[in-house]
Design an enzyme around this catalytic site. Structure first.
Site, PDB file in Angstrom:
ATOM      1  N   TRP B 317       0.824  -1.213   0.000  1.00 55.83           N
ATOM      2  CA  TRP B 317       0.000   0.000   0.000  1.00 55.83           C
ATOM      3  C   TRP B 317       0.856   1.260   0.000  1.00 55.83           C
ATOM      4  O   TRP B 317       0.381   2.351  -0.304  1.00 55.83           O
ATOM      5  CB  TRP B 317      -0.926   0.021   1.225  1.00 55.83           C
ATOM      6  CG  TRP B 317      -0.218   0.309   2.522  1.00 55.83           C
ATOM      7  CD1 TRP B 317       0.860  -0.335   3.034  1.00 55.83           C
ATOM      8  CD2 TRP B 317      -0.551   1.330   3.472  1.00 55.83           C
ATOM      9  NE1 TRP B 317       1.220   0.200   4.249  1.00 55.83           N
ATOM     10  CE2 TRP B 317       0.366   1.224   4.544  1.00 55.83           C
ATOM     11  CE3 TRP B 317      -1.536   2.310   3.537  1.00 55.83           C
ATOM     12  CZ2 TRP B 317       0.338   2.078   5.657  1.00 55.83           C
ATOM     13  CZ3 TRP B 317      -1.565   3.149   4.640  1.00 55.83           C
ATOM     14  CH2 TRP B 317      -0.630   3.031   5.680  1.00 55.83           C
ATOM     15  N   ASP B 318       2.140   1.120   0.347  1.00 58.60           N
ATOM     16  CA  ASP B 318       3.054   2.255   0.392  1.00 58.60           C
ATOM     17  C   ASP B 318       2.976   3.079  -0.886  1.00 58.60           C
ATOM     18  O   ASP B 318       3.062   4.304  -0.865  1.00 58.60           O
ATOM     19  CB  ASP B 318       4.506   1.786   0.548  1.00 58.60           C
ATOM     20  CG  ASP B 318       4.731   0.794   1.673  1.00 58.60           C
ATOM     21  OD1 ASP B 318       3.793   0.034   1.980  1.00 58.60           O
ATOM     22  OD2 ASP B 318       5.835   0.764   2.235  1.00 58.60           O
ATOM     23  N   GLU B 448       0.091  -2.211  12.434  1.00 63.39           N
ATOM     24  CA  GLU B 448       0.069  -3.663  12.620  1.00 63.39           C
ATOM     25  C   GLU B 448       0.295  -4.075  14.069  1.00 63.39           C
ATOM     26  O   GLU B 448       0.418  -5.260  14.359  1.00 63.39           O
ATOM     27  CB  GLU B 448       1.104  -4.310  11.701  1.00 63.39           C
ATOM     28  CG  GLU B 448       0.756  -4.096  10.235  1.00 63.39           C
ATOM     29  CD  GLU B 448       1.909  -4.431   9.301  1.00 63.39           C
ATOM     30  OE1 GLU B 448       3.057  -4.496   9.773  1.00 63.39           O
ATOM     31  OE2 GLU B 448       1.647  -4.616   8.099  1.00 63.39           O
ATOM     32  N   LYS B 552       2.457   1.303  16.114  1.00 63.02           N
ATOM     33  CA  LYS B 552       3.669   1.332  15.290  1.00 63.02           C
ATOM     34  C   LYS B 552       3.619   2.614  14.456  1.00 63.02           C
ATOM     35  O   LYS B 552       4.617   3.283  14.249  1.00 63.02           O
ATOM     36  CB  LYS B 552       3.595   0.108  14.381  1.00 63.02           C
ATOM     37  CG  LYS B 552       4.775  -0.249  13.578  1.00 63.02           C
ATOM     38  CD  LYS B 552       4.413  -1.577  12.853  1.00 63.02           C
ATOM     39  CE  LYS B 552       5.403  -1.961  11.805  1.00 63.02           C
ATOM     40  NZ  LYS B 552       4.845  -3.033  10.936  1.00 63.02           N
ATOM     41  N   GLN B 553       2.440   2.907  13.979  1.00 61.29           N
ATOM     42  CA  GLN B 553       2.153   4.154  13.281  1.00 61.29           C
ATOM     43  C   GLN B 553       0.683   4.437  13.597  1.00 61.29           C
ATOM     44  O   GLN B 553      -0.110   3.518  13.709  1.00 61.29           O
ATOM     45  CB  GLN B 553       2.369   4.012  11.787  1.00 61.29           C
ATOM     46  CG  GLN B 553       1.432   2.988  11.128  1.00 61.29           C
ATOM     47  CD  GLN B 553       1.939   2.529   9.785  1.00 61.29           C
ATOM     48  OE1 GLN B 553       2.584   1.482   9.675  1.00 61.29           O
ATOM     49  NE2 GLN B 553       1.655   3.291   8.769  1.00 61.29           N
TER      50      GLN B 553
END
Lengths: 710, 710
Positions: B317-318, B448, B552-553
């Site tokens: 998806w980046d 995640e 994580k983000q």
């Protein structure tokens, strides 16, 4: 009563299926009932606790994952024999004529008609086999050969032939192939042969020997009729050695087995009057369950027992929740040894807890043989923390049934404290409905049709019990508690947590909710699901199954069954709700539904669920008995009879029974042991008779009324 | 402006790190900047879209799991050369003296001092290399050899040497070894060599050729000073063939590359006045991002671009969320081709949706090269359904920035409809707060550090957009909608679902909640977590990470960043809350924090997060640049500058900008394209100047005020 199973009792003639049904075991090793002439890919011997390891390969690995597979090793088939005619032609065509397993003696008798394509002539081979049960390393094999159209000389040769390890097709219920074995064969003289099998990775070894009084290769003359050839097989302990000195005769092994089973039935008989075939099925279940169970404190009961290599020979929670109840109430020595096995893997279980990121206590492995976690898909494996409480529950069950304080002090209490420590460390308080409640996030319950959920009711209820039982033991055995490093603060934490554990409850439906979000999800579209798409796990991605309300087995009901702590009205509502969303894709499901149906008075349902499962293996219900027996289901059928129809529970230390006899049965008779007594309970349509066959009088609650029986 | 990167700009001299930093690529293939004499295990060439497959091995497999790994293939190192002295001794000791990448020309110049242990004498080797960018199959290599202490005859030999595929140590960020390649070498004459590499499983082939005007093995005399040896390398398309006819000269390739980059900077320049090293880093990021991006509609941008084989060369998806914004606003042709790639894998994505148990629409693979899902851990892979909406968002972004209806009709609309169909089929209505709300159960968001949760805010918000955009397109292009089989009922379902999607909101904290249960969980014990235990995923079991509030983000903030649909007050509260629980263990995290900090006026934070990430690779922040560039982070740095400090958003079809210039900068100058215009926006401490360098006047919202700039 004949107490046997014969070919005529079975519908299938599939050789692998028959190998399983007629497999023999003695807790230490098991032999599948292969054709001795033809053999098969699925034939062979398995030894409890003898396994090879291999690295688990992950597509994407993360921290703390289990490192190694453990796979039970398939060893040479002890039944194999070669027979040649006087031209040196091997009899290589075999047809099974009759086969019968005597459950009073443990003797299996299989008769084959043999021929070959060269001469076309026939002989008859009967194999009698039985396992030593007391010092359980021996198998007795008696080969009887009769002339049919061929009556010349024959030559017999008997050897230990290495079996091929066949690659499986990815079915998790079968075992992985093991290709890292080394073999060494010794033939010290003509009447014995010793095979040493060594596993290259787990560094274990095992010896098997066969022994014939004269020679393992011998000629006979058939012209005078039947000849008899006895072979004694010996199977060492893992890492042990066999001795072929002073081996018992075949007859002696038959006697040993007969004594064992006679004593067994004396203590464990369950008799249903009114349905012989049901009686037979139940006996078969108890016979095979007991054959499968490790008895040495170093081994346990694999999912397939010793009847096959399915599930890699791993031990699961099945032992404590479905199998050990039977032993607890009939053969407590075996139940004790199953607990000792769990004690023996405490150190590995500490490591499993740390790997899973829990800083205190132990986490028993979801699946293992030797102790380390061997589950490679943690959402439906390691995350099933409930196994900790399941084992604790089994310790409590054993303790209440036996008052065996010695077991508690030596083994049980450490298990209870260490598992309580795990829950203490895993959980956290969260404000729910205005109260601080103790929660467990990201866990998986026994119903694997959801995974990684919050506050799974079963898990939370079991943890509540686990923590509470720890406090009970700490208060009762303060010295032992101190020895285990328990402080007052820790004890008080356990108590507070036990009392504060959050139990999801839906106030609209007025029933317990499987987990925090269970009832938000849509109900599985049962109407549009084709029959052939069950079991769902073989036809749908886990993600699809997870996002619906659908149960493989209703774990909330299992908690109700174990604790009997909700009103009958609520139980009826829950039963009704969960029954509608349960597929029974797990063989562990129906027995609990049956027992609960009996408890709430749904006699027809209780009976029909029971009938659906009691013959699971005999009728090959799940079409995979060829891979091995469904051992938990064997135990589950006893549990249904005794706790369901017989209403057995232990409440406040007292044996409690209730009469839920199905209309179809005239009488149900159960033998069991409780606190040192041997009891026989006879359920009749209108009454319960209890006789104490040995031991002191005992207070028993019968249909809610306290009785002192003698 | 010099616009180059030299050894002196870098702190590390680690050869693998330098190989990455100085790697060259042109969207089709990439060459790591290896030492041409010594080579290395990590050296080699990768070709976008050329991969081998292998069976994914699962410890426990279930229905619908992805079948095959896809691994990008490491091909021979095109830089390698052998040089011998007049005694036939190879110069086999090499020391890098200087290295410099000119980002205006795309020319890499590396100078080495060579010697050997036999003679001890030295020469100097300079390798000039550059890639053709227009018809991107060529590399030009110019080897210049100068005498140092050695000035006799030398012999050069240049061949295509097969590279070893080295087994990785289980780090998911590196590629698997590929051992199923077949090679065929052809040397039609002394000045060319062709190597055909075939993958045995994926059945792909690729040709590489090298060509030297005279011969690939040649002697030179150094006594007259420097000698020059030019080699042209050719890399075919996957399954294509190379032609060595009419190859361009080295100079011609340099010209081609120079033209490309000159045009590129013209359209894409970002200039910060006041910090040269920052300017350099930003240029490096854009240079490498553009080098990495597939431009042919058949390939995409791998997580490591073409600078290494990390993450097996997979596309994630980046691309859509971090990389394509840059292309959309500067080189829309590339953005369009990235969308065409997604269109090209629609059929595979239909299969992925079905495998995951969703009956309608498509599910784009979480990770892939060729189209099929290659994620082997579905809870953090396939369950990240948000990729569907991420791709849809990129289509919308491109459409709003270009008004390119042709792309929408040919490719984009089918993507939007099929992803909307997926959401429609995946979701279900659930009564929440008295309203029927559309929910998604058992999904995983971009963060995640939780998996398999219910109603992940980001996923739901993105799905809401996806469904709404589908309705917009259906209404605007009714004929196309009919062609795609859209009915009125379906359109209305999309609309209703889009309006009814449940967005978790905590009414006490007055912020959006990451998922249904996020705020029930305890907060990660940051105070007691040692610094060396970050990133958490390398030091804790997923189960531990899952059961805490730790990001994580922060994916909820990412939704805020994308939609700008909450009040500034709520945004400040959310930013504050999520910042405290975010570890930034993902390299994608800080850029969004920076952009949002700029938006809410936290100038210092915006600047410091930006500074922490803009040089991620140049300073080897994550200590793994050796495995390849962090391409998403390169794109993220542009996003931060333009959308953060420059306040760029598109609102109601209008370009909106705002001045959040950090105090540390005197001026920020950005070039970009919007709806056919080329703009230059100059942010000064007290004002914004917009110039339209080409195209019609345009309405722009500047700091909230509508302007018509020209």
């Amino acid at each position: 009563m004949s107490n046997s199973i014969s070919l005529n009792d079975l519908k299938s003639r599939d050789p692998s299926y028959l190998e399983t049904i007629f497999s023999l075991a003695n807790g230490h090793f098991g032999i599948r009932a292969s054709d001795p002439i033809i053999g098969s890919d699925t034939a062979g011997t398995v030894v409890n606790g003898f396994y090879e390891i291999s690295k688990i390969i992950y597509g994407e690995k993360a921290f703390g994952y289990a490192d190694n597979n453990q796979t039970i090793v398939k060893l040479p088939d002890l039944r194999t024999i070669n027979i040649y005619d006087n031209q040196g032609n091997k009899f290589d065509i075999s047809n099974l004529k009759t086969e019968s397993l005597n459950m009073n003696t443990g003797l299996l008798t299989s008769t084959y008609e043999l021929s070959n394509n060269i001469s076309g002539k026939t002989i008859e081979l009967t194999v009698n086999s039985t396992l030593q049960q007391s010092d359980n390393q021996m198998v007795g094999l008696r080969y009887e050969i009769k002339p049919l159209s061929y009556s010349g000389n024959i030559k017999l040769t008997k050897h230990l032939n290495i079996v091929a390890s066949v690659d499986t097709v990815g079915d998790p219920r079968r075992a992985k192939a093991v290709k890292t074995l080394e073999y060494q064969k010794d033939n010290p003289n003509s009447h014995q042969e010793i095979l040493t099998t060594t596993t290259k990775k787990s560094k274990m070894s095992l010896q098997m020997a066969i022994y014939a009084k004269d020679s393992l290769e011998k000629e006979y003359d058939l012209s005078n009729g039947k000849v008899v050839f006895d072979v004694i097989g010996v199977v060492s302990e893992p890492n042990g050695k066999v001795s072929t000195n002073d081996l018992p005769s075949f007859e002696k092994i038959v006697n040993d087995s007969t004594n064992f089973w006679s004593d067994f039935w004396e203590r464990s008989e369950v008799k249903i009057t009114g349905d012989d075939s049901l009686n037979q099925a139940l006996h078969f279940n108890l016979f095979q369950l007991t054959s499968s169970s490790g008895r040495d404190g170093k081994t346990n009961i694999s999912a397939k027992g010793l009847s096959g290599t399915g599930y890699d020979g791993h031990y699961f929670w099945d032992t404590e929740m479905y199998m050990s109840p039977f032993f607890t109430y009939t053969n407590p020595e075996i139940a004790k040894n199953l607990i000792k096995y769990r004690y023996s893997i405490l150190e590995d279980s500490k490591k499993t807890a740390r790997a899973a990121g829990v800083d205190e206590g132990v986490l028993f492995p979801w699946r293992t043989i030797g102790g380390p976690e061997a589950s490679s898909y943690f959402p439906a494996g390691t995350a099933q923390y409930h196994i900790n409480a399941d084992i604790s529950y089994a310790v409590a069950r054993y303790y209440r049934a036996t008052n065996d304080e010695d077991l508690i002090k030596k083994y049980g209490m450490e298990i209870i404290i260490e598992t309580a420590r795990f829950w203490n460390s895993l959980g956290s308080y969260s404000k729910i409905n205005g109260k601080d409640q103790f929660c467990f996030f990201d866990v998986t319950g026994p119903d694997e049709y959801t995974a990684i959920v919050n506050n799974n009711y079963y898990t939370n209820r079991m943890a509540k019990f686990n923590l509470g039982f720890a406090v009970e033991l700490i208060d009762k055995f303060p010295e032992k508690a101190t020895e285990l490093g328990v402080t007052t603060e820790e004890r008080n934490n356990f108590l507070k947590e036990s009392k504060s554990i959050y139990l999801p409850y839906d106030s609209e439906k007025k029933i317990n909710e499987q987990d925090d979000s269970a009832f938000n999800k849509p109900i599985w579209p049962f109407e549009t699901t084709p029959k052939e798409n069950y079991p769902l796990l073989l036809h749908y991605h886990p993600l699809r199954i997870y996002r619906y309300q659908v149960n493989k087995q209703a774990d909330t009901l299992l908690a109700d069954f174990l604790f009997d702590d909700i009103t009958k009205e609520q139980l009826i509502r829950e039963y009704d709700y969960y029954e509608k969303i349960t597929t029974h894709d797990s063989s562990l499901s129906r027995s609990i539904f049956s027992a609960l149906a009996a408890r709430i008075g749904l006699k027809n349902k209780a009976y029909s669920y029971f009938m659906d499962t009691v013959k699971t293996d005999l009728i090959d219900l799940q079409k995979n008995t060829q891979d091995g027996l469904h051992i938990a289901n064997l135990g589950g059928s006893w549990l249904t009879v005794v706790s369901g129809f017989g209403g057995l529970q232990v409440k406040n230390g007292s044996l409690t029974i209730a009469n839920h006899l199905p209309d179809e049965w005239k009488k149900l008779s159960i033998r069991l042991q409780f606190q040192g007594r041997l009891l026989e309970i006879n359920y009749l349509p209108s009454k319960i008779d209890v006789s104490i066959l040995s031991g002191e009088p005992l207070k028993i609650i019968v249909d809610g009324v306290c009785r002192k029986d003698s």
